[in-house]
Scaffold this active site. Structure first.
Site, PDB file in Angstrom:
ATOM      1  N   GLU A   1      12.293 -35.915  57.885  1.00 59.73           N
ATOM      2  CA  GLU A   1      11.635 -34.807  57.429  1.00 59.73           C
ATOM      3  C   GLU A   1      12.244 -34.214  56.212  1.00 59.73           C
ATOM      4  O   GLU A   1      13.253 -34.461  55.698  1.00 59.73           O
ATOM      5  CB  GLU A   1      11.690 -33.852  58.701  1.00 59.73           C
ATOM      6  CG  GLU A   1      12.959 -33.115  58.687  1.00 59.73           C
ATOM      7  CD  GLU A   1      14.078 -34.029  59.572  1.00 59.73           C
ATOM      8  OE1 GLU A   1      15.145 -33.903  58.740  1.00 59.73           O
ATOM      9  OE2 GLU A   1      13.981 -34.091  60.595  1.00 59.73           O
TER      10      GLU A   1
ATOM     11  N   ASP B   1      22.587 -42.240  63.660  1.00 58.97           N
ATOM     12  CA  ASP B   1      21.487 -42.187  62.996  1.00 58.97           C
ATOM     13  C   ASP B   1      21.607 -41.361  61.718  1.00 58.97           C
ATOM     14  O   ASP B   1      20.761 -41.806  60.626  1.00 58.97           O
ATOM     15  CB  ASP B   1      20.209 -41.410  63.786  1.00 58.97           C
ATOM     16  CG  ASP B   1      19.628 -42.231  64.851  1.00 58.97           C
ATOM     17  OD1 ASP B   1      19.768 -43.433  64.810  1.00 58.97           O
ATOM     18  OD2 ASP B   1      19.226 -41.634  66.045  1.00 58.97           O
TER      19      ASP B   1
END
Ligand code: NAP
Length: 267
Positions: A125, A52
């Protein structure tokens, strides 16, 4: 099949073993008439090979394009949140990605502007953290409302797909990526007679702006994180965060919805 679908760029760690593992995949693609590009500019599909974290880097290094398809190929035993394909099932992956009836899903991004000047996107984020063993204070505005003054280690503002990452470790809620919103979670807030915060993560509608004004004192250099990369700006006054109108496109596969991934990973 049109040429439009045939220009691929691979983003991968430059290590010898992985490059060797990729050679048969490149060969199959070339036999099928695909061109493997050396740079992402004209690619129709940008494929990260790794985990990821590699996918997050692939997006950042290729400019969060909304005119191409992104896909993640996992090199570990399992697929993950952004890596829907596995390196050992390359033929199947190629079939899925090149299918003309491919279903596409869009992942939301947040857009962050620092001091009216520098701006960037995040898929997971934006994080704002003290770089010292010392708290720092931030005035938090929701649109024009001065909502709270936060004092503590920092704040994390996450997208729906980022809700299963850093946000989850902060006991934030896991958010369905079909909801146009973003989430604010605290990192160790001080709550006393001088400083008071909500103390729980909260969700903001995609129509709202979140402004973080750093209260200038002797800890003026918090670290800012865009997903897995630190932003090197020394002195910051104000950060404005919004849900972006832009999203990134990925391949939608059977039995691989967001909630199936959540179930597979956490339950
Ligand atoms: P890392 O610190 O090496 O790994 C963070 C872990 O989070 C990895 O297992 C990664 O999966 C996983 N991850 C990344 N995005 C995810 C998502 N959307 N949902 C669920 N899990 C996810 O850093 P990294 O691999 O470069 O990833 C960067 C991310 O780490 C940041 O964006 C942030 O969300 C997260 N992070 C978490 C904490 C924390 O929980 N305390 C602290 C700092 C950063 P893979 O193994 O597939 O890469």
């Amino acid at each position: 099949m049109t040429d439009r679908r045939k220009l691929y760029f691979f983003y991968e760690e430059q290590n010898k073993a992985l490059l060797e593992r990729m050679q048969p995949i490149y060969r199959i693609l070339e036999e099928k008439g695909f061109t493997i590009l050396n740079e992402p500019k004209n690619a129709n599909a940008i494929i990260s090979v790794g985990e990821d974290g590699t996918f997050l880097q692939a997006l950042r290094k290729t400019g969060f394009r909304d005119d191409c398809l992104y896909a993640g190929v996992s090199i570990t035993d399992e697929t993950s949140f952004y890596c829907d394909f596995h390196i050992d099932q390359a033929e199947k992956a190629i079939e899925e990605i090149t299918n003309t009836e491919i279903e596409v899903r869009k992942y939301p991004l947040i857009h962050v502007t620092v001091d009216h000047d520098t701006s960037f996107y995040c898929l997971n984020e934006f994080s704002l953290r003290s770089s010292l063993i010392k708290t720092f204070a931030v005035d938090v505005y929701i649109d024009d409302l001065h909502f709270e003054t936060f004092r503590g280690d920092g704040l994390v503002v996450s997208t729906p797909t980022g809700s299963t990452a850093y946000n989850k470790s902060l006991h934030g809620a896991v958010i369905d990526p079909m909801l146009p919103c973003y989430q604010v979670s605290e990192l160790a807030s001080l709550n006393n007679n001088s400083y008071r915060t909500l103390g729980s993560p909260f969700l903001l509608s995609g129509n709202r702006a979140l402004t973080l004004k750093i209260v200038q004192n002797d800890n003026d250099y918090p670290v800012m994180g865009m997903d897995n990369e630190a932003l090197s700006i020394k002195h910051v006054d104000q950060i404005v965060i919004r849900l972006s109108e832009k999203g990134i496109k990925t391949v939608k596969l059977k039995n691989n919805s967001f909630w199936e991934k959540v179930q597979r990973t956490f339950l």
